[in-house]
Design an enzyme around this catalytic site. Sequence first.
Site, PDB file in Angstrom:
ATOM      1  N   GLU A  11      20.307  -2.719  -9.112  1.00 46.42           N
ATOM      2  CA  GLU A  11      22.244  -2.478  -9.690  1.00 46.42           C
ATOM      3  C   GLU A  11      22.973  -4.042  -8.392  1.00 46.42           C
ATOM      4  O   GLU A  11      21.685  -4.646  -7.569  1.00 46.42           O
ATOM      5  CB  GLU A  11      22.639  -1.078  -9.154  1.00 46.42           C
ATOM      6  CG  GLU A  11      21.704  -0.639  -7.685  1.00 46.42           C
ATOM      7  CD  GLU A  11      22.504   0.974  -8.184  1.00 46.42           C
ATOM      8  OE1 GLU A  11      23.037   1.210  -8.410  1.00 46.42           O
ATOM      9  OE2 GLU A  11      21.504   1.733  -7.189  1.00 46.42           O
ATOM     10  N   LYS A  65      23.925  10.344  -3.897  1.00 47.82           N
ATOM     11  CA  LYS A  65      24.947  10.039  -3.282  1.00 47.82           C
ATOM     12  C   LYS A  65      24.657   9.981  -1.427  1.00 47.82           C
ATOM     13  O   LYS A  65      25.648  10.480  -1.430  1.00 47.82           O
ATOM     14  CB  LYS A  65      25.770   9.169  -3.929  1.00 47.82           C
ATOM     15  CG  LYS A  65      26.788   8.725  -3.775  1.00 47.82           C
ATOM     16  CD  LYS A  65      28.259   8.236  -4.688  1.00 47.82           C
ATOM     17  CE  LYS A  65      29.125   7.164  -3.881  1.00 47.82           C
ATOM     18  NZ  LYS A  65      28.969   6.348  -4.376  1.00 47.82           N
ATOM     19  N   LEU A 107      21.863   4.855  -8.742  1.00 47.48           N
ATOM     20  CA  LEU A 107      22.764   5.737  -8.983  1.00 47.48           C
ATOM     21  C   LEU A 107      23.798   5.165  -9.990  1.00 47.48           C
ATOM     22  O   LEU A 107      23.778   4.595 -10.218  1.00 47.48           O
ATOM     23  CB  LEU A 107      24.179   5.338  -7.484  1.00 47.48           C
ATOM     24  CG  LEU A 107      24.509   6.406  -7.439  1.00 47.48           C
ATOM     25  CD1 LEU A 107      24.601   7.916  -6.661  1.00 47.48           C
ATOM     26  CD2 LEU A 107      26.269   6.243  -7.172  1.00 47.48           C
ATOM     27  N   TYR A 141      28.228  11.135  -0.213  1.00 50.19           N
ATOM     28  CA  TYR A 141      29.007  11.162  -0.319  1.00 50.19           C
ATOM     29  C   TYR A 141      30.323  11.041  -1.451  1.00 50.19           C
ATOM     30  O   TYR A 141      29.345  10.812  -2.704  1.00 50.19           O
ATOM     31  CB  TYR A 141      29.916   9.963   0.550  1.00 50.19           C
ATOM     32  CG  TYR A 141      28.682   9.250   0.084  1.00 50.19           C
ATOM     33  CD1 TYR A 141      28.056   8.647   0.663  1.00 50.19           C
ATOM     34  CD2 TYR A 141      30.350   7.746  -0.452  1.00 50.19           C
ATOM     35  CE1 TYR A 141      27.406   7.492  -0.200  1.00 50.19           C
ATOM     36  CE2 TYR A 141      29.867   7.041  -1.006  1.00 50.19           C
ATOM     37  CZ  TYR A 141      28.501   6.780  -0.503  1.00 50.19           C
ATOM     38  OH  TYR A 141      28.244   5.542  -1.587  1.00 50.19           O
TER      39      TYR A 141
HETATM   40  N1  PMP Z   1      25.171   2.237  -7.308  1.00 55.97           N
HETATM   41  C1  PMP Z   1      25.731   2.027  -6.125  1.00 55.97           C
HETATM   42  C2  PMP Z   1      24.547   1.813  -5.309  1.00 55.97           C
HETATM   43  C3  PMP Z   1      27.070   2.307  -5.439  1.00 55.97           C
HETATM   44  O1  PMP Z   1      27.490   3.017  -4.202  1.00 55.97           O
HETATM   45  C4  PMP Z   1      28.122   3.057  -6.462  1.00 55.97           C
HETATM   46  C5  PMP Z   1      29.408   3.118  -6.265  1.00 55.97           C
HETATM   47  N2  PMP Z   1      29.140   4.390  -5.319  1.00 55.97           N
HETATM   48  C6  PMP Z   1      27.632   2.364  -7.970  1.00 55.97           C
HETATM   49  C7  PMP Z   1      26.441   1.764  -8.232  1.00 55.97           C
HETATM   50  C8  PMP Z   1      29.073   2.840  -8.654  1.00 55.97           C
HETATM   51  O2  PMP Z   1      29.086   4.575  -9.260  1.00 55.97           O
HETATM   52  P1  PMP Z   1      30.199   4.562  -8.791  1.00 55.97           P
HETATM   53  O3  PMP Z   1      31.207   3.748 -10.529  1.00 55.97           O
HETATM   54  O4  PMP Z   1      29.932   5.895 -10.008  1.00 55.97           O
HETATM   55  O5  PMP Z   1      31.497   4.535  -8.248  1.00 55.97           O
END
Ligand code: PMP
Length: 295
Positions: A180, A148, A204, A34
């Site tokens: 994170e 993701k 991520l 996603y």
């Molecule tokens: N880490 C995780 C585990 C997440 O779910 C997200 C949000 N999707 C992020 C980091 C931040 O990623 P992004 O800046 O691409 O939204």
Amino acid sequence: MTGHWALYQDTLLPRQDAKTDIEDRGYQFGDGVYEVIRVYSGELFLAEAHAKRMEKSLRELSISFPDCSERVIKGAQLLVEAEGIDDGIVYLQITRGAAPRVHQFPSKDTVPVFTGTAGPLPRSLELMGQGITVLLLPDIRWLRNDIKSLNLLGAVLSKQRAKEKGCYEAILERNGIMTEGSSSNLFIVKDGTLITHPANNLILNGITRQEIIKLATTRNIPVQEVPFTIEEFFRSDEAFICGTTTEIMPITQIKTLDSPDAVRSSALASGTPGPITRKLQDLFSDLVTRCGGGS
Ligand code: PMP
């Protein structure tokens, strides 16, 4: 999201008419990927980067989805227009498709199911000015957080725990190293240097994270992508989480659990958002305003 429209296989449908099969592998195994794309002033923000990351996630799972980037961006645009979104988000999902339930991949002619929704989401400007409390928890997720994927139970349980303890986000630790947030990336500032976990299999690689690193680098704020410990986190001068919906959110208070019911709370540094965090927030807001044409 409570929109009127849904995307189903590249086409807009009234939301109540969009249905998937009971044996969709996304539903049964979390077998899919996603993305969440931000919309500012009716414009998709960093959509190409999200579409590219979706391609990467699909590649990692060996899901074949031709013309992914074009279809993802087109689908997102259709949803934004149909819903008349000003500031909001688009959610897009691709599963391996529907097939009789066995763990191994289904036959090659199984068609991936591409769906999406969109809804309004105002920027959390007040909270971004104020800062948040986070809950420190063990990272119970799997070892491929770089994908993701729809498998989000570790994140779901952590975020719920944080909410129950009155916290905005759960920030996660694996073997003493801060990884994170449950749905965000984590940065600290120490002696003027921005520090964040390297983009490997344990996190991520957030689009917002990458943008912040670029912004900092162009402003000569030193950045290190290196692991840092729980102790370094507690001793940091500033800390923030970031993400597509979160933007840049200062951490001002940390809660830890001595036991499931014993919560300990401590201020991070001064207990107020720090100067480098504020600077990055300003730079990020400029970017949002430029990309979205004002917000
Ligand atoms: N880490 C995780 C585990 C997440 O779910 C997200 C949000 N999707 C992020 C980091 C931040 O990623 P992004 O800046 O691409 O939204």
